[in-house]
Design a protein around this motif. Structure first.
Motif, short mmCIF file in Angstrom:
data_model
loop_
_atom_site.label_atom_id
_atom_site.label_comp_id
_atom_site.label_asym_id
_atom_site.label_seq_id
_atom_site.Cartn_x
_atom_site.Cartn_y
_atom_site.Cartn_z
N GLY A 14 0.81 -1.21 0.00
CA GLY A 14 0.00 0.00 0.00
C GLY A 14 0.84 1.26 0.00
O GLY A 14 2.06 1.22 0.20
N GLY A 15 0.16 2.37 -0.24
CA GLY A 15 0.81 3.67 -0.17
C GLY A 15 0.89 4.17 1.26
O GLY A 15 0.45 3.51 2.21
N ALA A 16 1.42 5.37 1.39
CA ALA A 16 1.71 5.91 2.72
C ALA A 16 0.46 6.17 3.54
O ALA A 16 0.53 6.25 4.77
N TYR A 17 -0.69 6.32 2.89
CA TYR A 17 -1.93 6.60 3.62
C TYR A 17 -2.97 5.49 3.41
O TYR A 17 -4.17 5.74 3.50
N SER A 18 -2.51 4.29 3.15
CA SER A 18 -3.40 3.18 2.81
C SER A 18 -4.26 2.73 3.99
O SER A 18 -3.75 2.30 5.03
N ASN A 19 -5.58 2.82 3.80
CA ASN A 19 -6.49 2.24 4.79
C ASN A 19 -6.36 0.73 4.86
O ASN A 19 -6.57 0.11 5.91
N HIS A 20 -6.02 0.12 3.72
CA HIS A 20 -5.86 -1.33 3.70
C HIS A 20 -4.70 -1.77 4.59
O HIS A 20 -4.81 -2.76 5.32
N LEU A 21 -3.58 -1.04 4.55
CA LEU A 21 -2.48 -1.37 5.44
C LEU A 21 -2.91 -1.25 6.90
O LEU A 21 -2.62 -2.13 7.73
N ARG A 22 -3.63 -0.18 7.21
CA ARG A 22 -4.09 0.01 8.59
C ARG A 22 -5.01 -1.12 9.02
O ARG A 22 -4.92 -1.63 10.15
N ALA A 23 -5.93 -1.51 8.14
CA ALA A 23 -6.88 -2.57 8.49
C ALA A 23 -6.16 -3.90 8.68
O ALA A 23 -6.48 -4.67 9.61
N THR A 24 -5.20 -4.21 7.82
CA THR A 24 -4.46 -5.46 7.94
C THR A 24 -3.66 -5.48 9.24
O THR A 24 -3.62 -6.51 9.95
N ALA A 25 -3.03 -4.36 9.56
CA ALA A 25 -2.26 -4.29 10.81
C ALA A 25 -3.17 -4.48 12.02
O ALA A 25 -2.83 -5.21 12.97
N ALA A 26 -4.33 -3.83 12.01
CA ALA A 26 -5.26 -3.96 13.13
C ALA A 26 -5.77 -5.39 13.26
O ALA A 26 -5.85 -5.94 14.36
N ALA A 27 -6.12 -6.01 12.13
CA ALA A 27 -6.59 -7.39 12.17
C ALA A 27 -5.50 -8.32 12.69
O ALA A 27 -5.78 -9.25 13.46
#
Length: 303
Positions: free
Chosen positions: A71-84
């Motif tokens: 993902g890019g620097a502001y990726s919601n997908h990265l955030r969601a994967t990290a949280a999961a």
């Protein structure tokens, strides 16, 4: 060690459906509904649950305990994967576009990823464009060991299958359902889950890159072939509202989003949702929706 169970995250499903009185729609006799996928889970931003959950279940069933995604620097997908990963006990690795970011302070989005335990790996943009090449993946395996790859944005056949539930939740509730599109997975599944008398409209937030059909046309078709064996549902793209490309804006888009927030007291996420609502409002003003019809906008995230 027990296998991670995505059901333990307790998503709020079906997500709420909220009707709002919005003057550009109301004066044409059109009802506007907001499908609040941004409320599915407090720790997973936006509607990422729908695409992540089937991938998480597949990883757990295969005994895999590490996830790598892009993902890019502001990726919601990265955030969601990290949280999961934090909530379910998966190790997570985020491959971030732009090696120049490695020496810079983490922005709030990447800082949240790191706080949730994600290992961040920054690569140059040319290599990022080749992220699915076998030699690039082999280098990542050499560095990080075994992992399951989840594509950028979470869009693959499993994600498309997961997003069919979004369409099923909206059966009988709207005539047209629209969603902002980045990687196409949500639209592919949404269209497959809707009823035969409903249409899905995708509003790309990225430029198409030239004349002819937007590249997401082929992407969504490929996702549906992989997930369902062929085309599913009545869907189309309208690529007039990207406003210059991903995370780009225009004064008109900013003014529209500000006015929408003022009218409804609802914060409007600017990368995806603002372009979706801007596009739908333009379509309503063009007479694209028949009087008496119902239009549902999928709210995929909040600021």
């Amino acid at each position: 060690m027990p296998r991670p169970d995505p059901a333990a995250l307790r998503p709020r499903l079906p997500s709420p459906l909220q009707e709002i009185e919005d003057e550009p729609f109301a004066r044409r006799g059109v009802r506007l509904l907001l499908k609040r996928d941004d409320l599915i889970h407090p720790d997973l931003p936006g509607n990422k649950w729908r695409k992540l959950a089937p991938n998480l279940r597949a990883a757990a069933a295969a005994g895999e305990r590490a996830l790598l995604t892009f993902g890019g620097a502001y990726s919601n997908h990265l955030r969601a994967t990290a949280a999961a990963g934090r909530l379910l006990g998966f190790a997570t690795i985020g491959v971030v576009r732009g090696d120049e970011l490695a020496a810079a302070p983490l922005n709030p989005s990447l800082a949240r990823c790191a706080a949730d335990g994600m290992r961040l790996h920054f690569i140059d943009r040319a290599r990022y464009r080749r992220k699915t090449d076998p030699d690039v993946l082999a280098g990542l395996h050499d560095r990080f060991g075994a992992f399951r790859v989840i594509p950028e944005g979470g869009s693959n056949s499993l994600a498309a299958e997961g997003c069919t539930e979004l369409g099923r939740e909206l059966r009988g509730a709207a005539d047209t359902v629209a969603v902002a599109c980045g990687t196409g997975g949500t639209l592919a599944g949404l269209a497959a889950g809707l009823g035969p008398d409903q249409q899905a409209v995708g509003i790309p937030v990225l430029r198409g890159g030239g004349e002819g059909p937007h590249f997401l046309q082929e992407t969504v078709e490929e996702l549906q072939r992989a997930a369902f064996g062929g085309p599913r549902g009545d869907w189309r793209l309208d690529d007039r509202f990207h406003c210059g490309g991903y995370a780009r804006s225009t004064p008109a888009l900013t003014a529209f989003a500000d006015a929408f927030e003022d009218r409804h007291g609802l914060p409007v996420e600017r990368t995806y949702v603002a372009k979706l609502l801007y596009g739908l409002t333009t379509l309503a003003e063009e007479g694209a929706f028949a009087p008496g019809s119902r239009v549902a906008a999928v709210i995929t995230g909040m600021p």
